[in-house]
Design an enzyme around this catalytic site. Structure first.
Site, mmCIF file in Angstrom:
data_model
loop_
_atom_site.group_PDB
_atom_site.id
_atom_site.type_symbol
_atom_site.label_atom_id
_atom_site.label_comp_id
_atom_site.label_asym_id
_atom_site.label_seq_id
_atom_site.Cartn_x
_atom_site.Cartn_y
_atom_site.Cartn_z
ATOM 1 N N HIS A 82 0.823 -1.206 0.000
ATOM 2 C CA HIS A 82 0.000 0.000 0.000
ATOM 3 C C HIS A 82 0.859 1.260 0.000
ATOM 4 C CE1 HIS A 82 -3.203 2.804 0.982
ATOM 5 N NE2 HIS A 82 -4.064 1.826 0.798
ATOM 6 N N GLY A 164 4.063 22.714 10.073
ATOM 7 C CA GLY A 164 5.356 22.095 10.317
ATOM 8 C C GLY A 164 6.432 22.552 9.360
ATOM 9 N N ASP A 165 7.624 22.039 9.591
ATOM 10 C CA ASP A 165 8.785 22.408 8.795
ATOM 11 C C ASP A 165 8.748 21.757 7.420
ATOM 12 O OD1 ASP A 165 9.751 23.839 10.959
ATOM 13 O OD2 ASP A 165 10.945 22.155 11.716
ATOM 14 N N HIS A 169 9.839 14.037 8.874
ATOM 15 C CA HIS A 169 10.493 13.406 10.016
ATOM 16 C C HIS A 169 11.345 12.266 9.463
ATOM 17 C CE1 HIS A 169 10.978 10.808 13.532
ATOM 18 N NE2 HIS A 169 10.751 11.881 14.276
ATOM 19 N N PRO A 170 12.583 12.087 9.943
ATOM 20 C CA PRO A 170 13.495 11.113 9.326
ATOM 21 C C PRO A 170 12.947 9.699 9.219
ATOM 22 C CG PRO A 170 14.663 12.501 10.893
ATOM 23 C CD PRO A 170 13.215 12.831 11.031
ATOM 24 N N THR A 171 12.158 9.259 10.189
ATOM 25 C CA THR A 171 11.631 7.892 10.156
ATOM 26 C C THR A 171 10.106 7.832 10.115
ATOM 27 O OG1 THR A 171 11.707 7.785 12.586
ATOM 28 C CG2 THR A 171 13.624 6.945 11.371
ATOM 29 N N ALA A 172 9.426 8.877 10.580
ATOM 30 C CA ALA A 172 7.959 8.878 10.631
ATOM 31 C C ALA A 172 7.322 9.602 9.456
ATOM 32 C CB ALA A 172 7.471 9.495 11.942
ATOM 33 N N GLY A 173 8.135 10.257 8.621
ATOM 34 C CA GLY A 173 7.620 10.863 7.406
ATOM 35 C C GLY A 173 6.742 12.068 7.633
#
Length: 305
Positions: A82, A164-165, A169-173
């Site tokens: 998905h 947000g920026d 997020h590096p792992t949470a996207g």
């Protein structure tokens, strides 16, 4: 005066680790919302969690659940059929009962702002909550998935988040947060490995390619079953019912000499969309009458069903 209720249906990018799924689901319910259903798919590596509660319960639960998903899910190592852009991938709010779409939009907007502020995960508003016309369509928000958004978010103004920026997020996207009408997630499995057929049928029936109104569809392989699947989101069952969608898939498969292996209802369904004999009519592989949201909500919140 009784507060209005909202349905909240977080989709998270984990469908294999039972302990992680349970922890994430409990976090989404931690502010007092009623946990109604958890449906996980290992091939998709995705879980759909259904809750209902007041605005405060679902908004605060959204932040808590997104935080828990961030702890368990690393998109740099994620694999599944998905499309996904975030650990807490899609967070839709849906009006129930006396609640209006405006109530759902307000909840979505607040949740999106809090997730970006408190967790450092950029958020995009979609559906009825969208602030840009093109973002009404979730598929356009999620285009390119985690990796594509990661590469474009800081340089392409059309991919900038609502909150947000301009960095995932590096792992949470990143997370899509929206408001919509009641959506029915409905899949039809075909007894073939022909992924080309599944994709062709999906294209023919989905609204954006001139197909049936309110239908979104994709074709997927189901390697564990040796089958293919037409995975559908019916965004307005009043325009295209599950029965009509099933018939459209089954008739096209029949022309190709392929039989239907069964269908799947993911999560809950309104009573109005499942008339008597519904499960047999669409060859559901499994169906619990408790999947009817009115019955489930009445039972879980203590009212007579």
């Amino acid at each position: 005066m009784t507060e209005t209720l909202l349905e909240f249906v977080p989709n998270v990018s984990e469908g294999r680790d039972a302990a992680a799924i349970q922890a994430i689901a409990q976090a989404f319910a931690s502010a007092g919302a009623t946990l109604l259903d958890v449906d996980s798919d290992a091939d998709h590596n995705r879980s759909v969690i259904t809750l209902a509660g007041t605005r405060r319960e679902v908004v605060d639960g959204a932040v808590a659940g997104a935080r828990e998903a961030m702890e368990f899910i690393d998109l740099t190592a994620h694999q599944g059929a998905h499309p996904r852009m975030g650990a807490a991938d899609v967070l839709p709010f849906v009006p129930l009962g006396e609640a209006t779409m405006q109530h759902a939009v307000a909840a979505a907007t607040e949740a999106a702002e809090l997730i970006a502020r408190d967790l450092g995960i950029p958020t995009y508003l979609y559906g009825e909550a969208a602030r840009r016309p093109e973002r009404r369509d979730l598929a356009k928000v999620r285009a390119g998935e985690f990796e594509g958004i990661r590469d474009l978010i800081s340089t392409d103004a059309t991919r900038a988040p609502d909150f947000g920026d301009k960095a995932v997020h590096p792992t949470a996207g990143a997370t899509a947060v929206g408001a919509r009408f009641f959506l029915i997630a409905f899949n039809v499995n075909l007894a073939t490995k022909d992924i080309g057929l599944a994709k062709r049928i999906a294209k023919e029936i989905r609204e954006r390619d001139g197909g049936m109104p309110g239908v979104k569809a994709l074709g997927f392989e189901l390697p564990e079953k040796g089958q293919v699947q037409i995975s559908m989101n019916l965004v307005d069952y009043r325009r295209t019912s599950p029965i009509a969608a099933f018939d459209a898939v089954a008739s096209r498969a029949q022309v190709a000499g392929v039989t239907v292996a069964g269908s799947e209802l993911i999560g809950l369904i309104p009573e109005a969309a499942c008339p008597e004999g519904f499960a047999q009519r669409v060859r559901l592989l499994s169906f619990d009458p408790d999947q009817v949201i009115e019955a489930r909500l009445a039972k879980r919140r203590g009212a007579p069903a």
